[in-house]
Enzyme design. Structure first.
Site, PDB file in Angstrom:
ATOM      1  N   CYS A 187      14.094  22.162 -11.129  1.00  0.00           N
ATOM      2  CA  CYS A 187      14.640  22.116 -12.490  1.00  0.00           C
ATOM      3  C   CYS A 187      13.589  22.347 -13.580  1.00  0.00           C
ATOM      4  CB  CYS A 187      15.346  20.782 -12.724  1.00  0.00           C
ATOM      5  SG  CYS A 187      14.213  19.379 -12.920  1.00  0.00           S
ATOM      6  N   CYS A 229      10.889  14.301  -8.677  1.00  0.00           N
ATOM      7  CA  CYS A 229      11.082  14.765 -10.044  1.00  0.00           C
ATOM      8  C   CYS A 229      11.781  13.674 -10.837  1.00  0.00           C
ATOM      9  CB  CYS A 229      11.911  16.055 -10.061  1.00  0.00           C
ATOM     10  SG  CYS A 229      12.292  16.654 -11.731  1.00  0.00           S
ATOM     11  N   ASN A 254       0.823  -1.202   0.000  1.00  0.00           N
ATOM     12  CA  ASN A 254       0.000   0.000   0.000  1.00  0.00           C
ATOM     13  C   ASN A 254       0.860   1.255   0.000  1.00  0.00           C
ATOM     14  OD1 ASN A 254      -2.138  -1.762   0.165  1.00  0.00           O
ATOM     15  ND2 ASN A 254      -2.346  -1.564   2.380  1.00  0.00           N
ATOM     16  N   VAL A 255       0.285   2.344  -0.491  1.00  0.00           N
ATOM     17  CA  VAL A 255       1.024   3.604  -0.616  1.00  0.00           C
ATOM     18  C   VAL A 255       0.365   4.716   0.194  1.00  0.00           C
ATOM     19  CG1 VAL A 255       1.985   3.049  -2.883  1.00  0.00           C
ATOM     20  CG2 VAL A 255      -0.248   4.170  -2.748  1.00  0.00           C
ATOM     21  N   CYS A 264      15.383  15.430 -12.149  1.00  0.00           N
ATOM     22  CA  CYS A 264      16.514  15.744 -11.263  1.00  0.00           C
ATOM     23  C   CYS A 264      16.514  14.939  -9.976  1.00  0.00           C
ATOM     24  CB  CYS A 264      16.546  17.241 -10.941  1.00  0.00           C
ATOM     25  SG  CYS A 264      15.240  17.802  -9.818  1.00  0.00           S
ATOM     26  N   HIS A 312       5.932  -0.153  -2.471  1.00  0.00           N
ATOM     27  CA  HIS A 312       5.579   0.646  -3.647  1.00  0.00           C
ATOM     28  C   HIS A 312       5.643   2.144  -3.394  1.00  0.00           C
ATOM     29  CE1 HIS A 312       3.124  -3.078  -5.089  1.00  0.00           C
ATOM     30  NE2 HIS A 312       4.422  -3.206  -5.314  1.00  0.00           N
ATOM     31  N   SER A 315      -4.442  -9.204   1.005  1.00  0.00           N
ATOM     32  CA  SER A 315      -3.873  -9.226  -0.338  1.00  0.00           C
ATOM     33  C   SER A 315      -4.320 -10.479  -1.071  1.00  0.00           C
ATOM     34  CB  SER A 315      -2.342  -9.184  -0.291  1.00  0.00           C
ATOM     35  OG  SER A 315      -1.791  -9.307  -1.592  1.00  0.00           O
TER      36      SER A 315
END
Length: 302
Positions: free
Chosen positions: A201, A147, A122-123, A150, A139, A239
C-alpha cells in the site's frame, strides 16, 4: 492453586550467589523444576551470551539515545529514518546470533517434560531456534515486518534486501550493538538513510515488535496468563523484572500461591517473592539443571 496448596515465599527463601557454593539451593531449584509444569519467563539476560546486549544487567549497553517510542516512530519521518538506519545494521547482527547454552538447556527441559512453556520478553527468536516449542513471544519477533497502515506482514529479509539496494555501502559503516536488534550510529550516517515503504500500500513499515508505549496484543497476554495459572512453578530467567510487561506474571503467580524461582545476574524486582533465588549466569545454571534432573530421571527408571 498450584500443587493444591498456597505457597508463601517466606517458607523457603534461598537467595545466594552461585560462585560461593549453592549446592543446597541448587537442589531446591532442581526439585521444584523436576516436578514439571514449569513456565519460564525469560528476559534479555537470556541472550547476552549470544552476543545481544541487554538494557539493565551487568552487560547492559550504555545507549547514546533513548529507545524508540511508537508515538515518535509513527509521527516523525526523521525519527523513522534514524530508527531504520540503526535497526538495519542491528538486524544483521541478530541474524548471525545463535542460541546459547541457556536456550538449549531450556529447550531440553521442555523435551524432558519439566517445562510446559516459555514466555519471553525477547524479540530475537532464539528460543524457537533452540528447539523450544511452546513459546509466547510477548513483544513479537524482529524476523518479521508489519505495515502500520494495511497490516501486511512479511519476512524481515525481504525488507533487508530492499534496504541494501537502496543504501549501497551502508552495511560497511561501523556501529556498536545496542539492545533489541538496534545499533548506535553517528547522526550523519542516519540522516542519509533511505527508508522503504510497504510494497502493498506504500504505507509505513515497522518491525513486528512491541515498541515502548505500545500495548502487547491481548491474545498474547491472555495466553501467557493461562500458562502461569496452570503452572506449578514460575521460573524467571535473565530478567530484572523492571518492566510491568513481565513483572505482572510474577504478581499473578504470587496471588495464586504459585512458587517463583529466579535465576539472574543482579537483583530483580521479584526477589522478595522468590522461593529460590540464584545470582549466577544462566549458561552455568540451566545446563547444570538439565544434568541434575536427567540424572534423577535415569536413576528412577534404572
Amino acid at each position: 492453586m498450584a500443587g493444591g496448596s498456597i505457597w508463601h515465599p517466606g517458607d523457603l527463601v534461598a537467595t545466594t550467589t552461585y560462585a560461593r557454593g549453592v549446592d543446597d539451593v541448587f537442589e531446591q531449584l532442581a526439585h521444584l523444576v523436576g516436578r514439571g509444569d514449569v513456565v519460564a519467563l525469560t528476559g534479555a539476560g537470556m541472550s547476552t551470551d549470544s552476543g545481544i546486549p541487554d538494557y539493565r544487567g551487568p552487560t547492559g549497553a550504555r545507549r547514546r539515545h533513548s529507545p524508540m517510542t511508537y508515538r515518535e516512530f509513527a509521527s516523525d519521518d526523521a525519527a523513522r529514518r534514524r530508527y531504520w538506519a540503526r535497526s538495519h545494521l542491528g538486524w544483521s547482527h541478530v541474524l548471525r546470533a545463535r542460541p546459547n547454552a541457556a536456550h538449549v538447556a531450556l529447550a531440553e527441559l521442555e523435551r524432558m517434560g519439566c517445562v510446559s512453556g516459555v514466555i519471553t520478553q525477547n524479540v530475537d527468536g532464539l528460543h524457537p531456534a533452540a528447539g523450544s516449542r511452546a513459546v509466547v513471544e510477548l513483544h513479537g519477533n524482529l524476523a518479521w515486518t508489519v505495515c502500520v497502515d494495511c497490516g501486511d506482514v512479511r519476512p524481515r529479509h525481504e525488507l533487508a534486501d530492499r534496504l541494501d539496494s537502496m543504501n549501497p555501502g551502508f552495511d560497511l559503516r561501523p556501529a556498536r550493538m545496542a539492545p533489541d536488534g538496534d545499533a548506535d550510529l553517528v547522526s550523519e550516517a542516519e540522516r542519509g538513510f533511505a527508508v522503504a515503504p510497504c510494497t502493498t500500500c506504500g504505507g509505513v513499515l515497522k518491525p513486528d515488535v512491541v515498541f515502548f508505549g505500545e500495548s502487547v496484543p491481548r491474545e498474547r497476554v491472555a495466553s501467557s496468563f493461562a500458562m502461569v495459572e496452570a503452572a506449578s512453578l514460575l521460573l524467571v530467567v535473565g530478567s530484572s523484572l523492571t518492566v510491568m510487561s513481565g513483572y505482572r506474571f510474577v504478581i499473578r503467580a504470587r496471588k495464586r500461591g504459585t512458587p517463583i524461582a529466579i535465576v539472574n545476574r543482579g537483583p530483580t524486582r521479584g526477589d522478595a517473592d522468590a522461593a529460590v533465588r540464584i545470582d549466577a549466569g544462566l549458561g552455568d545454571v540451566l545446563p547444570r539443571l538439565v544434568d541434575r534432573i536427567g540424572h534423577r530421571l535415569r536413576t528412577r527408571t534404572g
